[in-house]
Design a protein around this motif. Sequence first.
Motif, PDB file in Angstrom:
ATOM      1  N   GLU A  84      69.327  60.643  23.486  1.00  0.00           N
ATOM      2  CA  GLU A  84      68.351  60.441  24.547  1.00  0.00           C
ATOM      3  C   GLU A  84      67.631  61.758  24.801  1.00  0.00           C
ATOM      4  OE1 GLU A  84      70.196  58.775  28.010  1.00  0.00           O
ATOM      5  OE2 GLU A  84      70.656  56.868  27.020  1.00  0.00           O
ATOM      6  N   TYR A  85      66.308  61.677  24.912  1.00  0.00           N
ATOM      7  CA  TYR A  85      65.477  62.868  25.011  1.00  0.00           C
ATOM      8  C   TYR A  85      64.433  62.689  26.103  1.00  0.00           C
ATOM      9  CZ  TYR A  85      67.580  63.460  20.413  1.00  0.00           C
ATOM     10  OH  TYR A  85      68.482  63.548  19.396  1.00  0.00           O
ATOM     11  N   VAL A  86      64.136  63.795  26.787  1.00  0.00           N
ATOM     12  CA  VAL A  86      63.122  63.770  27.849  1.00  0.00           C
ATOM     13  C   VAL A  86      62.209  64.971  27.672  1.00  0.00           C
ATOM     14  CG1 VAL A  86      62.687  63.688  30.325  1.00  0.00           C
ATOM     15  CG2 VAL A  86      64.777  62.664  29.413  1.00  0.00           C
ATOM     16  N   GLY A  87      61.012  64.757  27.176  1.00  0.00           N
ATOM     17  CA  GLY A  87      60.039  65.828  27.042  1.00  0.00           C
ATOM     18  C   GLY A  87      60.329  66.768  25.889  1.00  0.00           C
ATOM     19  N   ILE A  88      59.804  67.993  26.013  1.00  0.00           N
ATOM     20  CA  ILE A  88      59.826  68.993  24.948  1.00  0.00           C
ATOM     21  C   ILE A  88      60.658  70.187  25.388  1.00  0.00           C
ATOM     22  CG2 ILE A  88      58.370  70.624  23.654  1.00  0.00           C
ATOM     23  CD1 ILE A  88      56.128  68.532  23.932  1.00  0.00           C
ATOM     24  N   ASP A  89      61.373  70.774  24.431  1.00  0.00           N
ATOM     25  CA  ASP A  89      62.190  71.957  24.691  1.00  0.00           C
ATOM     26  C   ASP A  89      61.845  73.025  23.658  1.00  0.00           C
ATOM     27  OD1 ASP A  89      64.099  73.579  25.810  1.00  0.00           O
ATOM     28  OD2 ASP A  89      65.820  72.518  24.971  1.00  0.00           O
ATOM     29  N   LEU A  90      62.147  74.270  23.984  1.00  0.00           N
ATOM     30  CA  LEU A  90      62.009  75.377  23.045  1.00  0.00           C
ATOM     31  C   LEU A  90      63.199  75.414  22.101  1.00  0.00           C
ATOM     32  CD1 LEU A  90      60.835  78.285  25.357  1.00  0.00           C
ATOM     33  CD2 LEU A  90      59.574  77.388  23.414  1.00  0.00           C
ATOM     34  N   ASN A  91      62.955  75.941  20.888  1.00  0.00           N
ATOM     35  CA  ASN A  91      64.034  76.093  19.923  1.00  0.00           C
ATOM     36  C   ASN A  91      63.757  77.330  19.082  1.00  0.00           C
ATOM     37  OD1 ASN A  91      65.151  75.452  16.970  1.00  0.00           O
ATOM     38  ND2 ASN A  91      66.432  74.376  18.454  1.00  0.00           N
ATOM     39  N   PRO A  92      64.751  78.215  18.875  1.00  0.00           N
ATOM     40  CA  PRO A  92      64.496  79.456  18.150  1.00  0.00           C
ATOM     41  C   PRO A  92      64.183  79.257  16.672  1.00  0.00           C
ATOM     42  CG  PRO A  92      66.833  79.218  18.627  1.00  0.00           C
ATOM     43  CD  PRO A  92      66.140  78.142  19.384  1.00  0.00           C
TER      44      PRO A  92
END
Length: 308
Positions: A130-138
Amino acid sequence: MNGTSFDGLTVVTVLYRSAGMLAETLPTWVRSAGDLPVRFVFADNWPADGCADVVAAHLPADRYAHLPDDGNPGFAAGCNRAVETVGTSHVLLLNPDVWLPDDALARICAAAAEDPDTPIAVGLAMHGGEYVGIDLNPVSLFIDRPAAVARAPLGPSGGAAVLPTALYRRFGGFCEHLFAWGEDADLAFRLYAAGLRTRGLDLVLPHAGGHSVDGDDRLQGFRAFLLARNRLLVAARTFTWPLLLVAVPVLALAHVALAARRVRQGLLRPFLRGVGRGLVEGPGARRQWTGRRFGFGSLLRYLTVRRA
């Protein structure tokens, strides 16, 4: 706050090889819309597959607009073209392979009316998570944000995003040159840098994910090309110079790791072409956006501020 008031919602959907999927999902949209002040706009980038007939079979003519374009200008351009025609205060960008529970649009309208100035990330259930929106990832720079992450979303995902129509237009919508895969992250960085925060909605929609490229090796390669190119272009467009100077070597190392994955997938060649195009197009892409950029201050706030 700019004093936006909620006067209705337009569901904006970009179609590409979507007739079969839309025949499954659209009936759930119609049931969810009911008598709510909800309209629909379909930007059809593959009109030959008969999506127009699917839409006409489920919606009255006065409740939707169908915008065919057999030149396939891309997801970003399709969204922008559709939003240009919208007359409601808010838009819901919704992928055609998303099913809506009966109460979904009522809850989305209520959330937009409660806080009409704030973008909303609606949850999606796909690939076992389950996912909500966008996140940063290195490594990949941007990813789908897992629902359990403590911090608020960087921005809404283009698959299920509620935005004030005027806000979307004020920021120029999606960068059309990105075409697809990364255009929502580009907008998310720009919104965050300008001080606009996105809130998540406690609603998770079933999402098939990837219907437009499934089973087509050529399109899988095109997707790998765009993701590799667009990571570099998004950073070039939206990061401040100090952050960009740090991000470039990190992205370079990350792309080595990503290349190994693409080898296993048989997608190394389009991936490398994407990296090359991103490096060539980066300076021009940076000149395209002249607004506020995402820097170390934005990064620190994003990583340390927890959602309410």
